[in-house]
Structures are given as structure tokens and as C-alpha cells.
Design an enzyme around this catalytic site. Structure first.
Site, PDB file in Angstrom:
ATOM      1  N   THR A 185       0.946  -1.046   0.052  1.00 60.62           N
ATOM      2  CA  THR A 185      -0.091  -0.098   0.004  1.00 60.62           C
ATOM      3  C   THR A 185       0.978   1.183  -0.006  1.00 60.62           C
ATOM      4  OG1 THR A 185      -0.029  -0.104   2.270  1.00 60.62           O
ATOM      5  CG2 THR A 185      -1.686  -1.249   1.468  1.00 60.62           C
ATOM      6  N   GLU A 329      -5.800  -3.590  -1.594  1.00 59.18           N
ATOM      7  CA  GLU A 329      -6.281  -4.624  -0.724  1.00 59.18           C
ATOM      8  C   GLU A 329      -7.514  -5.377  -1.414  1.00 59.18           C
ATOM      9  OE1 GLU A 329      -5.818  -1.580   0.379  1.00 59.18           O
ATOM     10  OE2 GLU A 329      -4.821  -1.560   2.512  1.00 59.18           O
ATOM     11  N   LYS A 437     -14.444  18.180   8.634  1.00 54.24           N
ATOM     12  CA  LYS A 437     -15.364  18.403   9.836  1.00 54.24           C
ATOM     13  C   LYS A 437     -15.481  19.763  10.388  1.00 54.24           C
ATOM     14  CE  LYS A 437     -17.464  15.621  13.359  1.00 54.24           C
ATOM     15  NZ  LYS A 437     -17.421  14.520  14.565  1.00 54.24           N
ATOM     16  N   TRP A 442     -20.202  17.164   8.442  1.00 52.39           N
ATOM     17  CA  TRP A 442     -19.161  16.592   7.468  1.00 52.39           C
ATOM     18  C   TRP A 442     -19.349  17.488   6.017  1.00 52.39           C
ATOM     19  CZ3 TRP A 442     -15.772  13.764   9.614  1.00 52.39           C
ATOM     20  CH2 TRP A 442     -16.154  12.858  10.853  1.00 52.39           C
TER      21      TRP A 442
HETATM   22  P1  AMP Z   1      -4.775   2.078  -3.906  1.00 51.35           P
HETATM   23  O1  AMP Z   1      -4.828   1.192  -2.689  1.00 51.35           O
HETATM   24  O2  AMP Z   1      -3.516   3.048  -3.694  1.00 51.35           O
HETATM   25  O3  AMP Z   1      -5.071   1.812  -4.920  1.00 51.35           O
HETATM   26  O4  AMP Z   1      -5.965   3.286  -2.978  1.00 51.35           O
HETATM   27  C1  AMP Z   1      -7.404   2.717  -2.500  1.00 51.35           C
HETATM   28  C2  AMP Z   1      -7.931   3.967  -2.399  1.00 51.35           C
HETATM   29  O5  AMP Z   1      -8.356   4.711  -3.616  1.00 51.35           O
HETATM   30  C3  AMP Z   1      -9.606   3.698  -2.107  1.00 51.35           C
HETATM   31  O6  AMP Z   1      -9.767   3.321  -0.702  1.00 51.35           O
HETATM   32  C4  AMP Z   1     -10.186   4.943  -2.401  1.00 51.35           C
HETATM   33  O7  AMP Z   1      -9.918   5.937  -1.234  1.00 51.35           O
HETATM   34  C5  AMP Z   1      -9.440   5.602  -3.591  1.00 51.35           C
HETATM   35  N1  AMP Z   1     -10.186   5.168  -4.826  1.00 51.35           N
HETATM   36  C6  AMP Z   1     -10.054   4.109  -5.575  1.00 51.35           C
HETATM   37  N2  AMP Z   1     -10.772   4.279  -6.641  1.00 51.35           N
HETATM   38  C7  AMP Z   1     -11.609   5.287  -6.406  1.00 51.35           C
HETATM   39  C8  AMP Z   1     -12.627   5.639  -7.234  1.00 51.35           C
HETATM   40  N3  AMP Z   1     -13.215   5.324  -8.349  1.00 51.35           N
HETATM   41  N4  AMP Z   1     -13.229   6.912  -6.738  1.00 51.35           N
HETATM   42  C9  AMP Z   1     -12.911   7.581  -5.445  1.00 51.35           C
HETATM   43  N5  AMP Z   1     -11.763   6.894  -4.833  1.00 51.35           N
HETATM   44  C10 AMP Z   1     -11.156   5.994  -5.338  1.00 51.35           C
END
Ligand code: AMP
Length: 544
Positions: A185, A329, A437, A442
Site C-alpha cells: 500500500t 487490498e 469536519k 461533514w
Molecule cells: P490504492 O490502494 O492506492 O489503490 O488506493 C485505494 C483508495 O483509492 C481507495 O480506498 C479509495 O479511497 C481511492 N479510490 C480508488 N478508486 C476510487 C474511485 N473510483 N473514486 C474515489 N476514490 C477511489
């Protein structure tokens, strides 16, 4: 009584074997780091993958050993994906833009035995190679270079290494539950954590993720994963492309709008995938060019929220935007925005509205919403809560940890705040870390950004919380002006009026030349909060 059907393990070796056997001549176009464009095909990729697997075996690399890659999207990286995982080892893709000490952290945490890297990263690897405690072999992903060979003792070269392997070596028997690849991550808070995918989870994601209501690629497509191969396995596209015999275009390191536009047009790409910033840059390049983007039919947009204003702009070029959501994940695809039968009756503007949400769960993925007291919330499209997920390709435990990363009843808490409607369409309202917030209420940063980006004189924007003496936090917007325009703060603030409630309107707009964008193309809000988090307090002091 058991069923009496054949049982064949769901393995990554079987994917590349299929592509090699049934789509041998389908081309793989690769932009090398030098800028040179090369063409190979699934047969050659399959042969090279088998050669690599057997060469690694001869070096003594065993089942389950981690082999890392630091590489762009190109042909050798693709071969490494299949060679390492197909051969029973674990392909650990490392983000090339990590700071050297983070890079050493993840390689040590993963206990990588082999490190494959582009020659352009040699200066960094040369500096840190003594810190990489477990790496036995360093391999430059290219032909032999005598000068480079002096830099690290025993340095190997990919093309030489391949020659030591057997092109007809069969894929070994691998348990489908065995680990196949490892991805960390981004670790914006705390150290990055490894997610260890299995052959089975990868194959199920490949099969289900490519349903007609999923990514829906076929042997008629030319697919361009702009999303990096170190970002959740390029969203699974290399595997889906192998399973379906797609022509693949691998873009190398230059992902600016002009380079991607030229690549799409010259390779006649039909489908491309990437984060919203990629498409924003493509639009800017497109509008300044003569191109009409004739070949491109669809893009998958994910990783960050799709700004709704982009949808009609791409529609004017005949390109459909498919909004998808997932995370490292979740392998990553968990939801994707495809219509239901009854939506065909909607008007164009209603369809555009529907396209903005993050879509419905694929079969095999389940979602739920919880409030702060861990009580289930309704899927009514209005009630917002913490989004939790479970499914066949969702993490259970982070790599090297002693306990599971799940709730007591087996769900994974995503850290996203969402609504879900009765059809399962999900909207990401925010990351729980980013949501603002203000006086106990929110405010969704995504909503504020979507409005700013819809202003004709803004190309990109990020909303963040700034500290406020009375309200604790108030939203501010950091925005990038469109070329040859000169909007002022009052214009942008006026643009919010009537679109959201007045107390949600940001307190300030700050113009910048560029937003800080991380390696996976996402705006780094942590950086913006560091830079501008005190903006309102300071402004208040100056006004006092
Ligand atoms: P990563 O593990 O780096 O791919 O990040 C995952 C996170 O990216 C998710 O938990 C979301 O917060 C954000 N994310 C992924 N796809 C989207 C989407 N289509 N719209 C908004 N947030 C997204």
C-alpha cells in the site's frame, strides 16, 4: 457425494500458456525506457516467461521466494510477471518513485531474493544495494552493458539471464492458493503494508473482473494500461489481456497527455485504463491537437474520483468512461459502473449523472456500511457510513503480520466513507482521513473538487481541511488554472453558489501551478494539508 469434474488449479502459468497457445501472433507493443517502440507477441512473451522461470530456478530461487521488480510498463516487465509467478515465485512490484529508504524498507520487509530493475535506476540501486539485506541477485532489465556491469558486484542482465533458461520448460505444478504477487500500500500514514495475492485470487479477479458488466475486454481490443504495473498489478490488466488474447500496448515511463495521445492514435488503442489525472492531461493535449481520438472507445477510470465534468467532454470524442473503485487490498477491482437494463431509457444527462458513481459490486464482492457505533446502515443511496468489503480477492492479513486485518465478523474496513443505493451503486464520499469536519458537520472534499473542476477555467483541484479557530476545520480549495485563463478566487467561490449549501462553500481558493501527485497519479492531500493547513489561521492573523 463429490462432483466428478476435472479439477485444474487456477494458476497464472495457465493464463500465459493459454495466451501463448491460442493467441500467439497477437501483438504486444512496448515503449522502452529509451523511447524506442518494440513489438513482440504472446508467443514470445510466453517463451521468455518460461525461460525466465527456469533461469531463476537454476540460480536456486525456490517456490515462494520473492522476486522484486522496479520497472515501468514494458515487455520485459510483462514477461517477469508471468515468469516469476508462473514459476511458483512471488512477483513483488515496487513503486519506482519511492524514496530510497522506503524502497529498502519494502525490499527488506518482503525479503526479496532477486531485484529486477530498469537500467535508469542503477544509480539509486548502486547507492542502496548494501542495505538490501536479503537480495542475492541484482538484474538490470535490458541487454548486457559492460560499463554498468562494474557498478554492483555480480550484476546480472535480463537478456543474458533469459538465455540460461529453457524455452520449452513446462510450468511447474503450483497450488492455486499459493502466493503469486505482492504489492505494498502507499503508506501515507505509517509504513507501507504488503498485500500478498494468490494464484486463485488473481484468477478469480481476472475471470469476474472481465465480465460484460466488468471491464469487458475481448480479443478484438487493443488495450493500454496507463495505470502502472506496480499499482495493484495494473488493475489486473496483464492477466485479463492474457486470458482474452487482447493486443496490449505498454506505455513505458512517459505518461504525459501528448505521449499518451500519440500512443493511442498510432496503435489504434480501443480501451485504456488510468487515474483521473491521466485523462485530465489527455484532454488538455487533445483539445490542443487535431486528433479526434478515432480508435478509443472506452476508458476505465479509478484510483480517485472521476470528475463528472469529464464525462461529456470525452463523450464528444465518442469515448465512454467507466468509473471503477478498488484498492490494493481488493486486487483491486471491486465495483464498476455499468448500467442496468432499465437505464437505457434515461436521457443523456441522466446517464451522465449515473456514470459519476463508483458502480455496483462484481459478483464475489460484498459491501456494507457501518456507523461510528459499528451498526449497519441502510443501502438507500443517502445514508453515508464507513465502507466495508469482503470477497474472493480481498486481503485477509497483511504480509508478515501475526493477525488478520479484518473485523471480528470477517469484513475489511476500507477507510472510505460511502453511500450505497438499493441497486448496489456505491458513491465514495471521501476518504475518512480527508473528509472535513466543520463545526460538527461533514463536508465531502470530492463534491467540492467536482464543482471546482467543472469550472471552465480550472483543470484540476483538491479540497482539504484547513484549521479554523471557530469551526475546527473549514474547506479550502487548491486549484490549477486552465491554460491561458485567469480566474480569481471570487469567481470560483461564486461558482459554488446554488450548487451546495452555503456553509459548505470553501473559505478560500489558492491557485498553484501544479498539485502534488504521487507515483500512482493521486493527489497527495497529506502534502497539501502540510502546506496549506494553517492558511486560514494565518490569513486571520494578517487580517487582524
Ligand atoms: P490504492 O490502494 O492506492 O489503490 O488506493 C485505494 C483508495 O483509492 C481507495 O480506498 C479509495 O479511497 C481511492 N479510490 C480508488 N478508486 C476510487 C474511485 N473510483 N473514486 C474515489 N476514490 C477511489
Amino acid at each position: 457425494m463429490l462432483g466428478q469434474m476435472m479439477e485444474m488449479p487456477l494458476t497464472i502459468g495457465s493464463l500465459i500458456e493459454h495466451a501463448e497457445r491460442y493467441h500467439p501472433k497477437t501483438e504486444i507493443i512496448s515503449v522502452e525506457t529509451s523511447g524506442e517502440r518494440t513489438t513482440s507477441n504472446w508467443k514470445e512473451v510466453g517463451q521468455h516467461a518460461r525461460m525466465l522461470a527456469s533461469a531463476l530456478g537454476k540460480l536456486g530461487i525456490a517456490n515462494g521466494d520473492r522476486c522484486a521488480t522496479i520497472a515501468w510498463n514494458n515487455r520485459r516487465h510483462l514477461e517477469s510477471y508471468f515468469g516469476i509467478s508462473g514459476g511458483g515465485m512471488v512477483c513483488h512490484t515496487i513503486n519506482p518513485r519511492l524514496a530510497p529508504e522506503q524502497l529498502a524498507f519494502v525490499a527488506n520487509d518482503a525479503q526479496d531474493k532477486v531485484l529486477f530493475f530498469e537500467q535508469s535506476f542503477l544509480p539509486v540501486i548502486e547507492k542502496i544495494h548494501t542495505l538490501l539485506e536479503t537480495v542475492q541477485y541484482f538484474v538490470v532489465m535490458g541487454p548486457r552493458d559492460d560499463a554498468a556491469a562494474q557498478s554492483i558486484p555480480g550484476l546480472l542482465f535480463y537478456d543474458d539471464l533469459l538465455e540460461t533458461g529453457e524455452a520449452d520448460a513446462p510450468w511447474p505444478d503450483v497450488d492455486e492458493r499459493a502466493a503469486s504477487s505482492l504489492c505494498y500500500t502507499s503508506g501515507t500514514t505509517g509504513d507501507p503494508k504488503g498485500v500478498l495475492y494468490s494464484h486463485r485470487s488473481t484468477l478469480l479477479h481476472t475471470l469476474v473482473g472481465n465480465q460484460p458488466d466488468g471491464i469487458a475486454l475481448s480479443a478484438q481490443d487493443t488495450v493500454l494500461p496507463v495505470v502502472p504495473m506496480f499499482h495493484v498489478n495494473a488493475w489486473g490488466v496483464p492477466y485479463i489481456a492474457a486470458a482474452n488474447g487482447c493486443k496490449l500496448v505498454l506505455p513505458g515511463p512517459n505518461l504525459d497527455g501528448e505521449s499518451i495521445l500519440a500512443l493511442i492514435d498510432e496503435t489504434e488503442t480501443t480501451m485504456a485504463l488510468g487515474v483521473p489525472t491521466i485523462w485530465m492531461n489527455l484532454l488538455t493535449a487533445l483539445e490542443a491537437s487535431e486528433s479526434t481520438l478515432p480508435s478509443l472507445k472506452r476508458t476505465v477510470v479509478g484510483g480517485a474520483p472521476l470528475p463528472p465534468s469529464m464525462i461529456p467532454k470525452f463523450a464528444a470524442y465518442g469515448v465512454e468512461l467507466l468509473h471503477a473503485w478498488g484498492m490494493t487490498e481488493t486486487s483491486p477491482v471491486a465495483t464498476i459502473n455499468q448500467f442496468l437494463q432499465r437505464h437505457s431509457a434515461l436521457s443523456d444527462s441522466e446517464k451522465t449523472d449515473l456514470r459519476t458513481n463508483q458502480g455496483r459490486p462484481l459478483f464475489g464482492v460484498d459491501l456494507r456500511l457501518l456507523d461510528e457505533n459499528k451498526q449497519l446502515l441502510p443501502h438507500d443511496g443517502k445514508t453515508q457510513g464507513d465502507l466495508q468489503v469482503r470477497g474472493h480477492w480481498v486481503v485477509k492479513r497483511y504480509f508478515g503480520k501475526d493477525s488478520d486485518a479484518l473485523t471480528d465478523d470477517g469484513w475489511f474496513d476500507t477507510g472510505d466513507v460511502s453511500t450505497i443505493d438499493e441497486d448496489g451503486y456505491m458513491v465514495i464520499r471521501d476518504r475518512s482521513k480527508d473528509i472535513i469536519k466543520s463545526g460538527g458537520e461533514w463536508i465531502s472534499t470530492v463534491e467540492l473538487e467536482n464543482i471546482a473542476i467543472a469550472h471552465p477555467h480550472i483543470v484540476n483541484a483538491a479540497a482539504v481541511a484547513a484549521r479554523h479557530e471557530l469551526w475546527d476545520e473549514r474547506p479550502i480549495v487548491v486549484a490549477v488554472k486552465a491554460p491561458n485563463t485567469s480566474p480569481v478566487e471570487a469567481d470560483i467561490l461564486a461558482f459554488y453558489k446554488g450548487k451546495i449549501q452555503s456553509w459548505q462553500i470553501p473559505d478560500a481558493v489558492i491557485f498553484v501551478d501544479t498539485l502534488p501527485i504521487g507515483a500512482t497519479g493521486k493527489v497527495q492531500k497529506v502534502e497539501l494539508r502540510k502546506q496549506f493547513g494553517e492558511h486560514l489561521i494565518e490569513k486571520g492573523k494578517n487580517n487582524a
